[in-house]
Write an enzyme that holds these catalytic residues in place. Structure first.
Site, PDB file in Angstrom:
ATOM      1  N   ASP A 189       0.864  -1.177   0.000  1.00  9.69           N
ATOM      2  CA  ASP A 189       0.000   0.000   0.000  1.00  9.69           C
ATOM      3  C   ASP A 189       0.901   1.228   0.000  1.00  9.69           C
ATOM      4  O   ASP A 189       1.685   1.436   0.936  1.00  9.69           O
ATOM      5  CB  ASP A 189      -0.912   0.010   1.233  1.00  9.69           C
ATOM      6  CG  ASP A 189      -1.791   1.240   1.273  1.00  9.69           C
ATOM      7  OD1 ASP A 189      -2.618   1.406   0.362  1.00  9.69           O
ATOM      8  OD2 ASP A 189      -1.644   2.048   2.225  1.00  9.69           O
ATOM      9  N   GLU A 246      -1.991  -1.806  -5.604  1.00  9.66           N
ATOM     10  CA  GLU A 246      -3.204  -1.127  -6.025  1.00  9.66           C
ATOM     11  C   GLU A 246      -2.884  -0.233  -7.207  1.00  9.66           C
ATOM     12  O   GLU A 246      -1.920   0.536  -7.178  1.00  9.66           O
ATOM     13  CB  GLU A 246      -3.760  -0.293  -4.868  1.00  9.66           C
ATOM     14  CG  GLU A 246      -5.090   0.349  -5.159  1.00  9.66           C
ATOM     15  CD  GLU A 246      -5.647   1.081  -3.955  1.00  9.66           C
ATOM     16  OE1 GLU A 246      -6.796   1.536  -4.033  1.00  9.66           O
ATOM     17  OE2 GLU A 246      -4.929   1.188  -2.949  1.00  9.66           O
ATOM     18  N   ASP A 255      -2.971   1.689   7.134  1.00 11.71           N
ATOM     19  CA  ASP A 255      -2.127   1.277   6.016  1.00 11.71           C
ATOM     20  C   ASP A 255      -1.922  -0.237   5.998  1.00 11.71           C
ATOM     21  O   ASP A 255      -1.940  -0.863   4.929  1.00 11.71           O
ATOM     22  CB  ASP A 255      -0.772   1.990   6.095  1.00 11.71           C
ATOM     23  CG  ASP A 255      -0.917   3.493   5.965  1.00 11.71           C
ATOM     24  OD1 ASP A 255      -1.852   3.926   5.269  1.00 11.71           O
ATOM     25  OD2 ASP A 255      -0.118   4.228   6.564  1.00 11.71           O
TER      26      ASP A 255
END
Length: 413
Positions: free
Chosen positions: A193, A277, A358
């Site tokens: 992330d 992502e 996170d």
């Protein structure tokens, strides 16, 4: 697989003069060829081929008083300049027709002598690597190279680059087999992330600090840029300050590049699959946090991860950027909804678990990546089993075939 290896060059004063002359000749041939192609297309919609341009812009031009100085440099980089122009036009037409993926490519543009980054490309008949690590360039001579590591194979070309800070580099292109750098398989897999508080947070709980390369040098850059704005344009003092500003930016870029390479390599060496992502970096780079987003260079980091995953035999999985990774509880799947940026921790109202924002996002990205990976494997298996490889499906002899697997957002390396 083509790889590029960059090394620092240290030419002496006569060699720097010859390199400057070579850069100028390459630029002149490019501009002459581009002007002729534009004029021919505007006149009667005709296209001048590469061999014709070489005869006009190099061979015949050397015999004219206006371009006789083209004969003072090696013809190899001049010919490569025309080939690069053909590639630029092909990329433009492929982009317009949809054959080329990615952002739309524009038409080739004229090169300016005021551009502080210059380059010239030599093929194998224009350079030689001699004993002792000496690089010989045609009509330039032997140049000292600072070898930081050995070349894994003989290079097919070398590009000599002068950057805005006045530094010289040699960029070698190496042809390597696709499986030459494959790493041993690993059972580990992770998800990443990306953020600004921490540059990257993995699903294992590891947090990589954000170095903030540009922020560290902001005060010094601001001081130099103020001094640059007070100098008269075209003066020698302005050139000196401009080089100082360029050197500071070069230090920022070098530190950022070094960090991105080390971080991406370390992650891929330890994990067989990496899920990330898919961020809309271009959109984020136009928002309120544009300066910090550009300084973080997430796009470069993701491109390095994807390219090295292919090289090392790893799997790179991209999750849709609309996936609510920071809004889901990784334990029970309860959705808390959109959170403000200053909320870094939260409690799940269903299972009562306390989450770091996170780390929870990284765990959700990993779970989604595993799901996509499994779906891809199942789909490939179904594609195989749905083919009747042994039975008689129609009159005649049945020939067994394997159906190609369907493509998902998972990008196998």
């Amino acid at each position: 697989m083509k790889l590029r290896y960059n090394y620092r060059l240290y030419p002496d004063a006569p060699q720097r003069e010859m390199l400057a002359r070579t850069f100028g000749c390459v630029r002149a041939v490019w501009n002459d060829a581009l002007a002729r192609r534009k004029a021919a297309w505007k006149a009667d919609r005709t296209r001048i081929s590469g061999p014709q341009l070489q005869k006009i812009c190099i061979t015949a031009a050397k015999r004219t008083p206006e371009r006789e100085w083209l004969g003072q440099v090696s013809p190899v980089p001049l010919q490569q300049s025309l080939r690069d122009l053909d590639v630029a036009y092909k990329s433009f037409f492929d982009s317009v027709s949809g054959k080329r993926k990615g952002p739309k490519m524009g038409l080739p543009a004229f090169k300016s002598r005021h551009d502080h980054r210059q380059s010239a490309r030599f093929t194998t008949n224009g350079f030689t690597l001699r004993a002792g690590g000496i690089l010989y360039l045609a009509k330039i001579g032997e140049i000292e190279v600072r070898w930081s590591r050995e070349l894994p194979a003989p290079p097919s070309s070398v590009t000599v680059i002068k950057d805005a800070a006045g530094r010289y580099f040699a960029s070698f292109v190496i042809d390597m087999p696709d499986d030459s750098q494959t790493l041993p398989e690993s059972d580990a897999q992770t998800a990443i992330d990306l953020g600004l508080t921490h540059y990257a947070v993995t699903s294992d709980g590891e947090k990589i600090a954000n170095p903030k390369w540009l922020r560290r040098r902001e005060r010094k850059l601001a001081k130099l840029q103020r001094a640059l704005s007070r100098k008269q344009k075209g003066s020698a003092s302005r050139t000196k300050v401009r080089i100082k500003v360029a050197r500071q930016h070069a230090k920022v870029a070098d530190a950022r590049r070094d960090f991105l390479h080390k971080a991406s390599t370390s992650i891929l060496r330890e994990n067989q699959a990496v899920a990330v992502e898919g961020l809309a970096v271009r959109g984020l780079a136009r928002g309120m946090l544009a300066k910090s987003v550009n300084d973080a260079s997430w796009g470069s980091f993701l491109r390095l991860l994807e390219g090295k995953a292919t090289r090392y035999g790893r799997e790179f999985i991209t999750i849709d950027h609309w996936y609510p990774s920071s809004q889901l509880c990784p334990c029970c799947g309860w959705k808390i909804g959109k959170l403000a940026l200053d909320v870094r921790e939260w409690d799940c109202q269903q299972c009562g678990e306390h989450h770091d924002r996170d780390i929870a996002a990284a765990l959700n990205i990993l779970a989604e990546g595993i799901r996509l990976r499994s779906a891809n494997d199942v789909a490939a298996g179904l594609a195989d089993t749905q083919n009747d490889c042994e039975g008689q499906v129609r009159p005649g002899e049945a020939i067994p075939t394997l159906a190609p697997p369907e493509t998902y957002t998972t990008q196998a390396a």
